[in-house]
Write an enzyme that holds these catalytic residues in place. Structure first.
Site, PDB file in Angstrom:
ATOM      1  N   HIS A   1       0.733  -1.171  -0.047  1.00 32.83           N
ATOM      2  CA  HIS A   1      -0.213  -0.014  -0.023  1.00 32.83           C
ATOM      3  C   HIS A   1       0.995   1.188   0.011  1.00 32.83           C
ATOM      4  CE1 HIS A   1      -3.181   2.558   1.065  1.00 32.83           C
ATOM      5  NE2 HIS A   1      -2.599   2.933   2.119  1.00 32.83           N
TER       6      HIS A   1
ATOM      7  N   ASN B   1      -9.076   4.858   2.204  1.00 34.09           N
ATOM      8  CA  ASN B   1      -7.510   5.025   1.692  1.00 34.09           C
ATOM      9  C   ASN B   1      -7.248   4.182   0.811  1.00 34.09           C
ATOM     10  OD1 ASN B   1      -4.899   5.842   1.905  1.00 34.09           O
ATOM     11  ND2 ASN B   1      -4.764   5.276   4.076  1.00 34.09           N
TER      12      ASN B   1
ATOM     13  N   ASP C   1     -11.662  -3.857  -1.797  1.00 31.66           N
ATOM     14  CA  ASP C   1     -11.233  -3.328  -0.643  1.00 31.66           C
ATOM     15  C   ASP C   1     -12.090  -3.237   0.509  1.00 31.66           C
ATOM     16  OD1 ASP C   1      -9.107  -2.035   0.968  1.00 31.66           O
ATOM     17  OD2 ASP C   1      -9.754   0.129   0.335  1.00 31.66           O
TER      18      ASP C   1
END
Lengths: 324, 430
Positions: B184, B283, B310
């Site tokens: 990430h 995010n 996600d």
């Protein structure tokens, strides 16, 4: 039982249409005519505040709770006086929270307060949007007394009232807002309000204190005080929070004052009759030279007086709606 | 021995082979044994025959980024509830992020998850393993042992490694074992207190912004380190137009670098936050419309390889807070496919491109046999009615948490049946 003979603004002001908003969260929610109407209402409240007997009974029997999650003696006192002058029962609540439990406290507090059946909650909170969230959880009117870096709508109203009283009108004026624009709810509310009234607005700050996209909110954007102040009718200074002066956003208070502090020389670029404003509390010698703060051009104490009037107008308008 | 299954009268769409043709598929013992595109297929005695009625038969989706609350936060999501949500959305396998309590940083936990998932989950659960112990970004985990235990890739999940030297070391060591290294990209220092995309809208809301450089600066670093170490690097999820430029350049130098995009960033933009709607706090943050359009183009051109949900279940306690204080995350397993089909219906992308990013590309990156309709491949399949209209209703969601960014959204296209290993694990009920 003696009859109430105190003047009633609502009674006197049949020319004011019923206020449509239930809450005052953001200047962005207000239409132009609502802003003007609030300013006109506030004008009448100035007269009330200046008379010997400063009380009205338009909010008699109503309960106003001032709920401050952040300390702010000035704003809280201003709202307290405003409510009391209108005859409301005012309760002050200061809520100390740790950052971890803030959210839980907010929702829990909303439920608890709602059960007390207040008529209006005046709320200050350190998080943008927190007052909006709280307004969704209660049955009464909510006034935003400052939420994070979002808005401080009554400050914008009192600023506009101050300017109008000193300049006679807002039309055609150029207002320069200087300082920490990025973190200022005062700047946002003022830009929205002045923009709605077609006032020419400028922001002046070092790039580190200018938020992204500000060029869409302000008429003009400057990083140089001299250029930004040229021909301004109103110079509105903003408080610099001490943590911004820690070396990341600006190198030092000394440098900040040199380039962005309002002193005699820089003020000389504004119009000769320009007024100087500050939402307070001031950092003398940081964003403003003490000599300017205390000069005849400073209208800072007038802002405090207008604050009470503007808040009286808001409380009166919200609590005397037709459907209230 | 399980009963053979024949799915006939289907429109077989397999991006791996480029197939889009009417036909039938035969499944025996959980594996595809025959595919008939032009003629009849032999039907073994006692076979269960499923008439697809012309619906699309596609490989089951492989979701590369799913957070599950088990172990540790079962009130958010369990392996069982995540599995139910997955198959309801056509996801037959998902990579489970290591952000659990305890963190998946030890082979014993991988082993536990595999056994637990086999017993509890309708979908295949592919555990990932943490790159660093406790997701702390300080010490690397036992990559080799974790791989032996069954971890399909290495990732620090929602955390991002900030130390350049540790990252280089981790990538070099992961290359030893040829393990996919999923990262990430997020620069915590540049991010500061940012909570949404930096720009006018954040300024108006008075929220601290996350600049695009929060993503592009670490991405540029990662891509250089990946090239230097030879690791199979996958940028977990990108959100900006500039990231595409970096990836394009990297791909021209290093064929091993790949990238994913969250369905949230593909379908939504910063304006969806409206008045502090925390279900849209994710995010990477929802970016501008220009970024969103660029991401779609990135998929079309192949710069972006995968789409994932996600899926990040959060309870209302952590979502019903002021925006800056609310947790990141939205659920997405049940809406992934339908949301992605929007691009097919709007002619922005073709069906093969959309399905490829959720089937064969994740399979290739992770080294899986599934993700294709081929003889010998696991019979992980979905039947999709491309034109089925429906509306996302919070109350109808299977997931334990309800923090969907698609509440009330109108969708066209739905999974009608899901098979895992040839067994029907979900059937749509009208």
């Amino acid at each position: 039982m003696p009859q109430d003979t105190s003047p009633s603004v609502a009674g006197q002001s049949g020319d004011f249409p019923p206020f449509r908003q239930r809450h005052l969260i953001s200047i962005a929610d207000l239409k132009q005519h609502e802003i003007i109407e609030l300013l006109d209402r506030a004008e009448r409240m100035i007269a009330v505040s200046r008379q010997e007997r400063k009380s009205l009974n338009t909010l008699a029997g109503k309960t106003q709770i001032n709920l401050f999650f952040e300390p702010s003696t000035r704003t809280q006192s201003s709202f307290e006086i405003a409510g009391k002058r209108l005859g409301a029962t005012v309760v002050n609540m200061s809520v100390k929270t740790s950052s971890v439990t803030k959210g839980e406290t907010l929702i829990d507090t909303a439920a608890t307060l709602n059960a007390m059946r207040p008529d209006v909650l005046v709320v200050r909170h350190g998080s943008s949007g927190a007052v909006e969230l709280l307004s969704q959880k209660v049955g009464c009117s909510v006034v935003n007394a400052g939420d994070g870096a979002h808005e401080h709508p009554t400050q914008a109203l009192l600023d506009a009232l101050t300017i109008r009283n000193h300049k006679g009108t807002l039309a055609g004026l150029t207002v320069a807002i200087c300082g920490d624009i990025a973190n200022s709810r005062v700047a946002r509310s003022n830009l929205l309000l002045l923009g709605a009234l077609h006032v020419r607005t400028r922001v002046i700050a070092p790039k580190t204190l200018l938020p992204s996209g500000i060029e869409h909110l302000a008429t003009e954007v400057y990083t140089d005080m001299e250029q930004g102040l040229k021909g301004a009718d109103v110079v509105m200074m903003l408080r610099l929070q001490h943590e911004r002066a820690s070396g990341k956003m600006i190198p030092s208070v000394r440098e900040y004052f040199h380039f962005y502090g309002l002193d005699e020389r820089k003020l000389g670029f504004a119009k000769s009759d320009a007024i100087v404003m500050h939402p307070g509390p001031m950092n003398r010698g940081v964003e403003i030279d003490p000599a300017i703060a205390d000069s005849a051009r400073s209208v800072i104490t007038d802002q405090v007086e207008m604050g009470v009037a503007a808040r009286m107008a808001v409380l009166d308008a919200l609590l005397n709606r037709n459907d209230a | 021995m399980t009963r053979p299954v024949l799915i006939e009268n289907a429109r077989i769409v397999d991006p791996a082979s480029g197939t889009d043709h009417p036909g039938a598929v035969l499944i025996e013992n959980g594996v595809i044994t025959d595919i008939a595109l032009n003629g009849p297929v032999g039907v073994p005695d006692g076979a269960e025959v499923i008439n697809a009625n012309g619906q699309v038969l596609a490989p089951g989706l492989i979701d590369m980024r799913v957070f599950v609350g088990e172990p540790g936060k079962e009130y958010r999501e369990t392996l069982a509830s995540a599995g139910k949500a997955a198959v309801a959305g056509g996801v037959t396998s998902f990579v489970m992020m290591p952000d659990t309590t305890p963190v998946v940083d030890d082979s014993a936990i991988v082993d536990f998850l595999i056994r637990r998932a086999e017993a509890q989950s309708l979908a295949r659960v592919l555990p990932s393993a943490a790159i660093t112990r406790g997701l702390q970004g300080k010490e690397i985990t036992e990559f080799g042992l974790l791989k032996e235990a069954g971890a399909v890739c290495l990732t620090d999940g929602a955390s991002s490694i900030q130390s350049n030297s540790l990252l280089r070391s981790a990538m070099s060591y992961a290359a030893n074992y040829d393990m996919p290294f999923v990262h990430h990209v997020f620069d915590a220092d540049l991010a500061g207190e940012g909570v949404m995309n930096s720009g006018l809208f954040a300024t108006v809301l008075g929220l601290k912004g996350l600049s695009r450089e929060v993503e592009t600066v670490p991405l540029a670093r990662d891509l250089q380190l990946a090239l230097a170490t030879g690791v199979r690097y996958h940028a977990a999820q990108i959100s900006t137009e500039n990231s595409l430029t970096l990836l394009k350049f990297a791909k021209s130098r290093n064929s091993k670098a790949t990238a994913g995009v969250s369905i949230n960033n593909l379908c939504l933009n910063e304006n969806d936050i409206g008045r502090y709607r925390t279900y849209f706090k994710v995010n990477p943050p929802l970016r501008s419309e220009d970024d969103r359009r660029a991401l779609i183009e990135g998929l079309r051109s192949g710069v972006i390889d995968t789409i994932h949900s996600d899926h990040d279940p959060q309870d209302s306690e952590v979502k019903r807070r002021p925006f800056a204080e609310a947790s990141n995350g939205a659920i997405g397993l049940e809406t992934l496919l339908a949301a992605a089909l929007r691009f097919v219906h709007s002619d922005d992308l073709d069906l093969h491109t959309v399905l490829k990013a959720m089937t064969i590309r994740p399979a290739q990156i992770l080294g899986l046999e599934s993700g294709r309709i081929a003889k010998g491949a696991p019979a992980d399949l979905v039947l999709i009615d491309l034109d089925y209209p429906w509306q996302v209703q919070e109350s109808a969601l299977v997931s334990k948490s309800r923090n969907t960014a698609f509440e009330g959204a109108r969708m066209t296209g739905k999974v009608m049946r899901t098979l895992v290993g040839g067994k029907t694990v979900f059937t749509h009920q009208d």
